[in-house]
Motif scaffolding. Sequence first.
Motif, PDB file in Angstrom:
ATOM      1  N   LYS A  26     -26.616 -27.381 -26.641  1.00 25.04           N
ATOM      2  CA  LYS A  26     -26.681 -25.905 -26.527  1.00 25.04           C
ATOM      3  C   LYS A  26     -25.479 -25.268 -26.037  1.00 25.04           C
ATOM      4  O   LYS A  26     -25.355 -24.185 -25.812  1.00 25.04           O
ATOM      5  CB  LYS A  26     -28.080 -25.462 -25.899  1.00 25.04           C
ATOM      6  N   GLY A  27     -24.553 -26.032 -25.239  1.00 23.10           N
ATOM      7  CA  GLY A  27     -23.503 -25.518 -24.755  1.00 23.10           C
ATOM      8  C   GLY A  27     -23.465 -25.366 -23.360  1.00 23.10           C
ATOM      9  O   GLY A  27     -24.535 -25.760 -22.558  1.00 23.10           O
ATOM     10  N   ARG A  28     -22.478 -24.612 -22.830  1.00 30.96           N
ATOM     11  CA  ARG A  28     -22.471 -24.367 -21.170  1.00 30.96           C
ATOM     12  C   ARG A  28     -22.441 -22.808 -21.125  1.00 30.96           C
ATOM     13  O   ARG A  28     -22.266 -21.983 -21.876  1.00 30.96           O
ATOM     14  CB  ARG A  28     -20.888 -24.975 -21.085  1.00 30.96           C
ATOM     15  N   LEU A  29     -22.515 -22.491 -19.707  1.00 25.15           N
ATOM     16  CA  LEU A  29     -22.602 -21.136 -19.402  1.00 25.15           C
ATOM     17  C   LEU A  29     -21.240 -20.368 -19.837  1.00 25.15           C
ATOM     18  O   LEU A  29     -21.235 -19.379 -20.326  1.00 25.15           O
ATOM     19  CB  LEU A  29     -22.820 -20.926 -17.980  1.00 25.15           C
ATOM     20  N   LYS A  30     -20.149 -21.107 -19.645  1.00 22.60           N
ATOM     21  CA  LYS A  30     -18.863 -20.703 -20.111  1.00 22.60           C
ATOM     22  C   LYS A  30     -18.313 -21.515 -20.982  1.00 22.60           C
ATOM     23  O   LYS A  30     -18.007 -22.773 -20.840  1.00 22.60           O
ATOM     24  CB  LYS A  30     -17.818 -20.487 -18.849  1.00 22.60           C
TER      25      LYS A  30
END
Length: 337
Positions: A26-30
Amino acid sequence: MNIRERIEKNEELYLCKFAAKSSQTKGRLKPEEKDDIRTDYMRDRDRVIHSKSFRRLKHKTQVFFSPLGDHYRTRMTHTLEVSQVARTIAVALSLNETLTEAISLAHDLGHTPFGHAGEAVLNKKTNGKFKHWFQSLRVVDVLEKDGQGLNLTYEVRDGIVKHSKGRGDILLDKKNSANTLEGQIVRIADIIAYVNHDIDDAQRAKIIDKIPNRLSNVLGDTHSKRITTMVKSVIKQTKESNYEQILIESDILECLNELRDFLFENVYMSGAIQSEISKSSKVISDLFDYFLEHIDLIPQYGSTKEESVADYISGMTDRYAMDLYYKIFIPKSWAIT
């Protein structure tokens, strides 16, 4: 096709359908550009291993404060044992070993000096707002790299914040469990590791002689046999549930709960441990009050002064906290130079 893409393709081919695939994170915060060699979970694992917080675990208490014996566990060796147990389960279930390892290595980064004794003081000082699992997430999101954080993936962060149990239920319902099976593995690997290595350390310290016969008859009479019994039980029950969630057979779970209760009553609450808890608690309490009054002496990443002080103290090792206490509160011997 680069190396990362080849690894991701192999995950699709060889991991089971219930595994968390690197390419589906789902990816990273940035957002970041992908690496040519490493998957996102490989990068997360590497970031944790190379972090200052991870290195400091070698001088943080597991159960016995600042042990002089070379063979007592520290928070670092605990973390490595959790990782090994968790990876064994993940591989046996054809789940993502790298994700499991990344969560395992990061799960206790927020632990305080002097173990749960230090955590209890900081929780009280912050009016119930300090929990080591939330602090571990705060470490990777905010505190590492001078306030930049490690920017880990959602799946690793989710596993970190949902790993702990205290004396609560070992197994959670699906609603409250980690969103990946890999994160759920770390939760149960954590307790498998600590109940077994704490028995070993308690015997070394001559606090206990052996565990009750009923438990050793079911689980095994050695460290290795007990871990093997528990790990096999997790693998078997999870497969039989068709991977509905990470589970363990009911009879082994019952023994695991009894074993944890035995350790609380005979080790963690023993006079030998409790006498040191009162001393270490005073160290943490006095340091907290001091830095609350001298807030300009420390980095301030928190939304309140209390949070910033808790951040600062929780990052200390046992020996750093003791050295700092001595420097601040103990008069120096006078010497004429």
